[in-house]
Scaffold this active site. Sequence first.
Site, PDB file in Angstrom:
ATOM      1  N   MET A 192     -23.572-129.742  -7.656  1.00 49.12           N
ATOM      2  CA  MET A 192     -24.986-130.030  -7.476  1.00 49.12           C
ATOM      3  C   MET A 192     -25.528-129.277  -6.262  1.00 49.12           C
ATOM      4  O   MET A 192     -24.781-128.862  -5.385  1.00 49.12           O
ATOM      5  CB  MET A 192     -25.207-131.532  -7.300  1.00 49.12           C
ATOM      6  N   HIS A 194     -16.390-128.318  -1.931  1.00 51.56           N
ATOM      7  CA  HIS A 194     -16.960-129.433  -1.181  1.00 51.56           C
ATOM      8  C   HIS A 194     -16.020-130.634  -1.225  1.00 51.56           C
ATOM      9  O   HIS A 194     -15.799-131.227  -2.287  1.00 51.56           O
ATOM     10  CB  HIS A 194     -18.315-129.845  -1.763  1.00 51.56           C
ATOM     11  N   SER A 214     -18.078-127.359  -6.292  1.00 53.15           N
ATOM     12  CA  SER A 214     -18.415-128.711  -5.834  1.00 53.15           C
ATOM     13  C   SER A 214     -18.083-129.713  -6.934  1.00 53.15           C
ATOM     14  O   SER A 214     -16.968-129.713  -7.452  1.00 53.15           O
ATOM     15  CB  SER A 214     -19.889-128.775  -5.424  1.00 53.15           C
ATOM     16  N   THR A 215     -19.051-130.538  -7.334  1.00 49.69           N
ATOM     17  CA  THR A 215     -18.822-131.600  -8.310  1.00 49.69           C
ATOM     18  C   THR A 215     -18.208-131.069  -9.601  1.00 49.69           C
ATOM     19  O   THR A 215     -18.744-130.155 -10.224  1.00 49.69           O
ATOM     20  CB  THR A 215     -20.154-132.300  -8.649  1.00 49.69           C
ATOM     21  N   ASP A 234     -25.938-124.674  -2.819  1.00 47.01           N
ATOM     22  CA  ASP A 234     -25.102-124.084  -1.774  1.00 47.01           C
ATOM     23  C   ASP A 234     -24.512-122.751  -2.210  1.00 47.01           C
ATOM     24  O   ASP A 234     -23.840-122.665  -3.237  1.00 47.01           O
ATOM     25  CB  ASP A 234     -23.976-125.063  -1.411  1.00 47.01           C
TER      26      ASP A 234
END
Length: 363
Positions: free
Chosen positions: A294, A200, A173-174, A297
């Site tokens: 973050m 993501h 993700s991030t 998940d």
Amino acid sequence: MRLLLVEDSALMRRVLRESFAGERDIEITFARDGEDALEKLEQFQPDVITMDINMPKMDGLTCLAHIMERRKTPVIMLSSLTDKGTAATFEALELGAVDFVAKPDGTVSVDLSSVVDELHRKIRSAYDASASRRTREARGIAANRNAQQETPAQSRRLNLARPRAELLLIGSSTGGPGIVQHILEQISGPFPMPILIAQHMPPKFTTTFAQRLDAACPMDVIEVTEPMPLAAGKVYLAAGGRDVVVNRKFNRIMAEPVPSDPQFPWHPSVSRMVMTALDKIDAKNLIGVMLTGMGDDGSTEMAQIHQRGGVTIAQSEDSSAVFGMPGKLIEKDGATVVLDAEDIPEQMKRWLGMVAPIRRSKC
């Protein structure tokens, strides 16, 4: 938190100001363009910056490059959904932006309601990660070095080749796109299994991301836009705005795009990808890699890989832009090993017998 919002549109500045009206713990300053932002950088000394890409006088990419040189600060880009906007977003990530939020209506968007929650989450996440990193540096603590103490059994396991492994799963993700690219660039030679990635991202951005990875990496990188069998030596990227599930048909492992499910808050969902892989493949034949991001998940599902006899990697806090996802995997006793980003490709290849095992002294 001191937040600098860089936006040339007066209308957008008003919309953004209203969206933060209830945030009492955030002090906000606006900049009208890149030049103004660089002045505010010194005067205001923000903790987090959000910045549009298309601006007069000095565009967002040029301003971002100056910020990274003068006073490195977490920057979140506000991007348009155009082809040009998606390409510029990846340039921003390469320059050092920690994340981005896609404007729903293009460059000037009055209706930010659909992304305001996402914007707020990412701002707070960037601030928390930055504050945590500053605290560790001040205390001289190397994060995660003691997150898992290697026992002799674990040491042997880390160097054990896993020729029966059928699928390698990566959740990200991030801050993840650059790490994903680094991992894939370091894998040379015939790779004995397919790699499936859930990063993501909204629609359109994964198309651009897959194209960039395909151009930069030795292996073919394919966006999963339709059901397809997974072949060894190829990389498959879940399409943005949807989820990807793993299936088995005619004894072949398949990846299938499916509509996003509200019970999974992030998309493409790492949880859903790993859950369906565990349903079709013995955990002992899976390798899981949890990268920066973050939230949590995929942490529960990837922990099951480890607990059922497979192996997993959690990216270290020191090398993560945001330590949410890998941190949660570690908390759930789901990480076989915790590694800095630069060491992940080597461990993957070692498990698969692509490099010689480390020789350890008997003592």
